[in-house]
Scaffold this motif. Sequence first.
Motif, PDB file in Angstrom:
ATOM      1  N   ASN A  85      36.412  -6.680  46.242  1.00 50.56           N
ATOM      2  CA  ASN A  85      37.745  -6.238  46.675  1.00 50.56           C
ATOM      3  C   ASN A  85      38.513  -7.396  47.296  1.00 50.56           C
ATOM      4  N   ILE A 134      40.566  -3.268  43.939  1.00 50.76           N
ATOM      5  CA  ILE A 134      39.204  -2.747  44.141  1.00 50.76           C
ATOM      6  C   ILE A 134      38.476  -2.789  42.803  1.00 50.76           C
ATOM      7  N   TYR A 185      34.422   4.280  48.843  1.00 53.69           N
ATOM      8  CA  TYR A 185      35.012   3.187  49.628  1.00 53.69           C
ATOM      9  C   TYR A 185      36.071   3.773  50.561  1.00 53.69           C
TER      10      TYR A 185
END
Length: 565
Positions: free
Chosen positions: A501, A514, A524
Amino acid sequence: MVKKWWMESVGYQIYPKSFLDSNADGIGDIKGIDSKLDYLKDLGVNLIWICPFYDSPMDDNGYDVRNFFDVAKEFGSMDDVKDLIKHAHERGIKIILDYVLNHTSDEHPWFIESRSSKDNPYRDFYIWQDPKIVDGEKRPPTNWGSFFGGSAWAYDEATDSFYMKIFSDKMPDLNWKNEKVQDEMIKIAKTWLDLGIDGFRIDAVSHLDRAEFVDTDVCTDPICLDWHKFSNLPKVHDYLKKLNKEVFEPYQALTIGEVGGEASIEQGIKYASYDSNELSMVFNFDHNWCNNLSDVLNPKKMTVRLKCLKKAFGKWQEAFKEIGWLPLNWLNHDQPRLMTQYGHYKYPLESGKMLATALHMMRGTPFIYQGEEIGMTNYPFEDVSDFNDISSQANYFYHLSKEPDDPVKALKKAAVTSRDNPRTPMQWSSDEFAGFSTKPPWFPVNPNYKKINVTKNLNDKNSLWYHYQKLIDLRRHSLYKETIVYGSYEMIDPEHELLYNYLRKSKNETLLVINSFSPKKVTYNLTKYQIIEVVINNYKDYHIKEHTIMLKPFQSIVFKVEEKL
Ligand code: NOJ
């Protein structure tokens, strides 16, 4: 802020021998490239790097140049090149060519002269040394190994001397200490720029200076490959400063140096920071082989070492953030195919799209290697005779010498890394020979061409090709352009084992990128961000529950966000 046309470009690398054959001789050619300019324009790229098409005996598929001012017959003619430049420019596509300055072919007239006698005026164009006499035998002057196996020196009977060649015997190294060599190479660069090309990818540029001719002790074998003896040594920078002053700068040429031999960040900065007065950018190889493929030898058992990958990309992004610019590429014509190295066999589409997003959203100039946009894979080698590439054959025999009882393993080892993998003919369609040619190609088409080809990709709006097209469009034409091109890169979650990321920020906005490298679902936490909109997603949708996103296998998603304080 430094702004240049190439920073806002997306590049595409072409290996001419394998791109498209226009005259049914089984070999790709310049007219073949010309006929696919609209294809490239549709994809969205506006810069192409074409590997060498100069006159050559093809010991190393053209990197062994016999005449820098002419085109190899199998690739076409100078008129074809002029047409190509014109047609590319008409479509807004710039062209850079390989500038091969470390060596020539042994069939180049300079070398033919040089080897003819010790007092020939061209003798000093190359690097000659007397044999070392050991126990009455003539040995190479040092124990240095070459990149393609064997000694870095080749014996030449005519003058009872050795010449240096860090690649193949047919590729003698030029002696850059000789100013006449420098001046000749300057003439060559100017000639091509005068013809209208826009710059160069500079081959093997880090090797132009050599250490003193003293044995290496990096290994105990009679011959040791110790590239520190001929990589990134001080005089390279003097030579490049001269080239820059006399050619690159006056022509405003784009120059991308290939810096092998473990170039460090410090060296990268010396070559290509904004004030280095040497090159515009450098290609490095730190992100190659962040996986266990060379141990397991089976792509189905391959896992990516994500931290290695993040570290490799991250350190270059960080070091160059204010002082220079980088090209972004997963691979070139010397590395195995991206899908085999880093993709996942069960999720080729999802992982392929994720890999594309992960790279294209970074700061730099992306380069797509031909066939990457349709997910081409490694070739299924079955026998050593399948190898065409000079270094793959040498590699096989090297592995066999280490384990003589296991030829199957030697084959697998050489196959995994073989440079033939990226050089198989481009898979245009499911027609015979994948639409590359109407005759059997110089290298067999990958048998998976009916499944993986351009036509199939173009007929499916959800294909990898369209994902690349969208990424390119975002970078070149969208509202996010300024951020994607010039925004800062900030790695987040560097220790995360499954996600890569990062943030891209400009004064306009923040993009959160991401990328899941996992074949399983991953969650996440997004508490820190207010999501404004989705920029690109490799799935149709995404699921967020209580500020946590549930990522599907290899999901990759870019959000425009606001950071919560
Ligand atoms: C690097 C090129 O990418 C590779 O293909 C070639 O064999 C060597 N340099 C020698 O020119």
